[in-house]
Write a protein that holds these residues in place. Sequence first.
Motif, PDB file in Angstrom:
ATOM      1  N   GLY A   1       0.779  -1.231   0.000  1.00 14.30           N
ATOM      2  CA  GLY A   1       0.000   0.000   0.000  1.00 14.30           C
ATOM      3  C   GLY A   1       0.806   1.273   0.000  1.00 14.30           C
ATOM      4  N   LEU A   2       2.106   1.192  -0.304  1.00 11.83           N
ATOM      5  CA  LEU A   2       2.945   2.386  -0.255  1.00 11.83           C
ATOM      6  C   LEU A   2       2.834   3.297  -1.478  1.00 11.83           C
ATOM      7  N   PRO A   3       2.417   2.804  -2.653  1.00 16.31           N
ATOM      8  CA  PRO A   3       2.298   3.720  -3.792  1.00 16.31           C
ATOM      9  C   PRO A   3       1.429   4.940  -3.504  1.00 16.31           C
ATOM     10  N   ALA A   4       0.372   4.781  -2.712  1.00 14.02           N
ATOM     11  CA  ALA A   4      -0.471   5.934  -2.385  1.00 14.02           C
ATOM     12  C   ALA A   4       0.283   6.949  -1.546  1.00 14.02           C
ATOM     13  N   ALA A   5       1.101   6.469  -0.607  1.00 13.81           N
ATOM     14  CA  ALA A   5       1.900   7.379   0.210  1.00 13.81           C
ATOM     15  C   ALA A   5       2.930   8.101  -0.646  1.00 13.81           C
ATOM     16  N   ILE A   6       3.537   7.377  -1.576  1.00 10.50           N
ATOM     17  CA  ILE A   6       4.519   7.999  -2.476  1.00 10.50           C
ATOM     18  C   ILE A   6       3.852   9.071  -3.330  1.00 10.50           C
ATOM     19  N   LYS A   7       2.678   8.751  -3.850  1.00 12.77           N
ATOM     20  CA  LYS A   7       1.955   9.725  -4.676  1.00 12.77           C
ATOM     21  C   LYS A   7       1.622  10.977  -3.881  1.00 12.77           C
ATOM     22  N   ALA A   8       1.291  10.820  -2.609  1.00 13.41           N
ATOM     23  CA  ALA A   8       0.880  11.957  -1.787  1.00 13.41           C
ATOM     24  C   ALA A   8       2.011  12.941  -1.534  1.00 13.41           C
ATOM     25  N   VAL A   9       3.253  12.458  -1.481  1.00 12.51           N
ATOM     26  CA  VAL A   9       4.378  13.350  -1.142  1.00 12.51           C
ATOM     27  C   VAL A   9       5.317  13.575  -2.318  1.00 12.51           C
ATOM     28  N   ARG A  10       4.955  13.058  -3.488  1.00 13.51           N
ATOM     29  CA  ARG A  10       5.882  13.129  -4.625  1.00 13.51           C
ATOM     30  C   ARG A  10       6.318  14.548  -4.931  1.00 13.51           C
ATOM     31  N   GLU A  11       5.432  15.513  -4.794  1.00 11.27           N
ATOM     32  CA  GLU A  11       5.803  16.894  -5.128  1.00 11.27           C
ATOM     33  C   GLU A  11       6.862  17.450  -4.190  1.00 11.27           C
ATOM     34  N   GLU A  12       7.043  16.843  -3.026  1.00 11.54           N
ATOM     35  CA  GLU A  12       8.084  17.282  -2.092  1.00 11.54           C
ATOM     36  C   GLU A  12       9.459  16.762  -2.493  1.00 11.54           C
ATOM     37  N   LEU A  13       9.502  15.777  -3.387  1.00 11.68           N
ATOM     38  CA  LEU A  13      10.717  15.019  -3.648  1.00 11.68           C
ATOM     39  C   LEU A  13      11.351  15.424  -4.964  1.00 11.68           C
ATOM     40  N   VAL A  14      12.611  15.036  -5.117  1.00 13.69           N
ATOM     41  CA  VAL A  14      13.304  15.147  -6.400  1.00 13.69           C
ATOM     42  C   VAL A  14      13.505  13.745  -6.944  1.00 13.69           C
ATOM     43  N   ALA A  15      13.670  13.650  -8.252  1.00 14.15           N
ATOM     44  CA  ALA A  15      13.785  12.344  -8.890  1.00 14.15           C
ATOM     45  C   ALA A  15      15.071  12.258  -9.696  1.00 14.15           C
ATOM     46  N   PHE A  16      15.656  11.075  -9.697  1.00 12.01           N
ATOM     47  CA  PHE A  16      16.842  10.764 -10.491  1.00 12.01           C
ATOM     48  C   PHE A  16      16.583   9.437 -11.197  1.00 12.01           C
ATOM     49  N   ARG A  17      17.566   9.002 -11.960  1.00 11.93           N
ATOM     50  CA  ARG A  17      17.538   7.643 -12.499  1.00 11.93           C
ATOM     51  C   ARG A  17      18.881   6.994 -12.210  1.00 11.93           C
ATOM     52  N   ASP A  18      18.843   5.673 -12.030  1.00 10.59           N
ATOM     53  CA  ASP A  18      20.107   4.957 -11.898  1.00 10.59           C
ATOM     54  C   ASP A  18      20.548   4.480 -13.273  1.00 10.59           C
ATOM     55  N   GLU A  19      21.654   3.779 -13.336  1.00 13.13           N
ATOM     56  CA  GLU A  19      22.208   3.370 -14.622  1.00 13.13           C
ATOM     57  C   GLU A  19      21.356   2.319 -15.326  1.00 13.13           C
ATOM     58  N   ARG A  20      20.426   1.715 -14.598  1.00  9.58           N
ATOM     59  CA  ARG A  20      19.502   0.750 -15.195  1.00  9.58           C
ATOM     60  C   ARG A  20      18.212   1.403 -15.651  1.00  9.58           C
ATOM     61  N   GLY A  21      18.072   2.707 -15.400  1.00  8.35           N
ATOM     62  CA  GLY A  21      16.879   3.411 -15.820  1.00  8.35           C
ATOM     63  C   GLY A  21      15.784   3.474 -14.779  1.00  8.35           C
ATOM     64  N   ARG A  22      16.010   2.938 -13.576  1.00  5.36           N
ATOM     65  CA  ARG A  22      14.990   2.993 -12.532  1.00  5.36           C
ATOM     66  C   ARG A  22      14.857   4.412 -11.987  1.00  5.36           C
ATOM     67  N   GLU A  23      13.634   4.806 -11.676  1.00  8.12           N
ATOM     68  CA  GLU A  23      13.430   6.100 -11.033  1.00  8.12           C
ATOM     69  C   GLU A  23      13.804   6.001  -9.564  1.00  8.12           C
ATOM     70  N   LEU A  24      14.582   6.965  -9.116  1.00  6.50           N
ATOM     71  CA  LEU A  24      14.982   7.057  -7.715  1.00  6.50           C
ATOM     72  C   LEU A  24      14.431   8.346  -7.137  1.00  6.50           C
ATOM     73  N   LEU A  25      13.834   8.248  -5.961  1.00  9.07           N
ATOM     74  CA  LEU A  25      13.280   9.421  -5.288  1.00  9.07           C
ATOM     75  C   LEU A  25      14.194   9.851  -4.154  1.00  9.07           C
ATOM     76  N   ASP A  26      14.131  11.144  -3.820  1.00  3.28           N
ATOM     77  CA  ASP A  26      14.988  11.628  -2.744  1.00  3.28           C
ATOM     78  C   ASP A  26      14.431  12.923  -2.171  1.00  3.28           C
ATOM     79  N   LEU A  27      14.913  13.242  -0.979  1.00  2.00           N
ATOM     80  CA  LEU A  27      14.618  14.526  -0.367  1.00  2.00           C
ATOM     81  C   LEU A  27      15.496  15.589  -1.017  1.00  2.00           C
ATOM     82  N   PRO A  28      14.960  16.761  -1.306  1.00  2.00           N
ATOM     83  CA  PRO A  28      15.732  17.764  -2.049  1.00  2.00           C
ATOM     84  C   PRO A  28      17.058  18.144  -1.400  1.00  2.00           C
ATOM     85  N   ASP A  29      17.079  18.300  -0.079  1.00  2.00           N
ATOM     86  CA  ASP A  29      18.263  18.818   0.594  1.00  2.00           C
ATOM     87  C   ASP A  29      19.102  17.736   1.260  1.00  2.00           C
TER      88      ASP A  29
END
Length: 364
Positions: A232-260
């Motif tokens: 059930g975590l996708p809903a939690a991720i969706k709720a805070v996604r705008e707070e986060l920054v996104a990257f990709r790893d070398e395999r193309g996966r999306e990685l989320l992180d705190l901005p600071d």
Amino acid sequence: MTVLDTRALNRASLARQHLLKRSDTSVPETVAHLCGLQAQEPQEPFIGLWSRLSSFKPEQLDDALTGRAVVRTHLMRRTVHLVTADDALAWRARHDVMLRQRVLGTYRRELDGIDLDEVATAGRVIVADQRPRTMGELVDALEDRWPGPPRRALGELLVAGLIPMAQLPPRGLWHRKAGVRNLPLTTWLERDIAPLPADDSDPVGQQLLRRYLAAYGPAASADLRAWCGLAGLPAAIKAVREELVAFRDERGRELLDLPDAPRPHPDTPAPVRFLPAFDNAILGYHDRSRIIDTPHLGLSVAGHRTMLVDGRVSATWTVRDHRLRISPLRPLTVQEEDDVRAEAQALTTFLEEGIEHIQLDTAD
């Protein structure tokens, strides 16, 4: 979208795990920042904290356990963790379904047909007298009503799936060997477990995401799920996604992180660090390639103590017969060997186990 290579991810993880530079924070603050330490082997958290804190003394963790600032309890992935009292009470209700499902998944045949609510009610009646009990003593009290399941299955259902329990000291104290004595978490901590909200907002899931990224990020949603075991975590991720920054790893996966959050330069030097068995710096990910090579993945789940050289698992280590033995997984340079020996000497002083010799093997 910026691509973070394996070395960049490695340095980010080490920085957040206090493995690039030892921290001067307190034990409860560190346990909270790390979102707990895996602790099914009672002495291992001491090593994990020693490698992360600049002036760590074993009595600091002892005091936190006996003073009830931190507690041993089943939580993430149905594994015994050392977590702060605040986190145990805040997170437990969100983990209830997962904990029950994992016990049933392990003992599905043995527990088939058992009315879980009846077992939970009977168990609460037994522990209402506030007397610490071993798992065997709890099973003894129920065995007349439920004689069918194996004792282990019924016991784990009680202490890991149905009744939130604390494992009491002296279990988990420095150089103490003690069996598990259980007491309801709310009795030991003298506070109630926070209930889940009536709606679907999942504030605990959102908090877990933020806290996880602070200690482990950047990370994929699969890493978060692998760390905590929750659905059930996708809903939690969706709720805070705008707070986060996104990257990709070398395999193309999306990685989320705190901005600071810290993301050190990939060339930042990483010191030698000795890790305990089952350290979450390794186990806290679905994709562990940022810290351990694929051929050695089995070490992370088999209970081997490992050592980081240049930020990666490069050796295992054991203490036996007054000897600290280090077994490299790859050839070490002369400088790396010197650094390993220096950190090993500091470790022998900390362990207080009468270690008389440091043995550094040659890699196969």
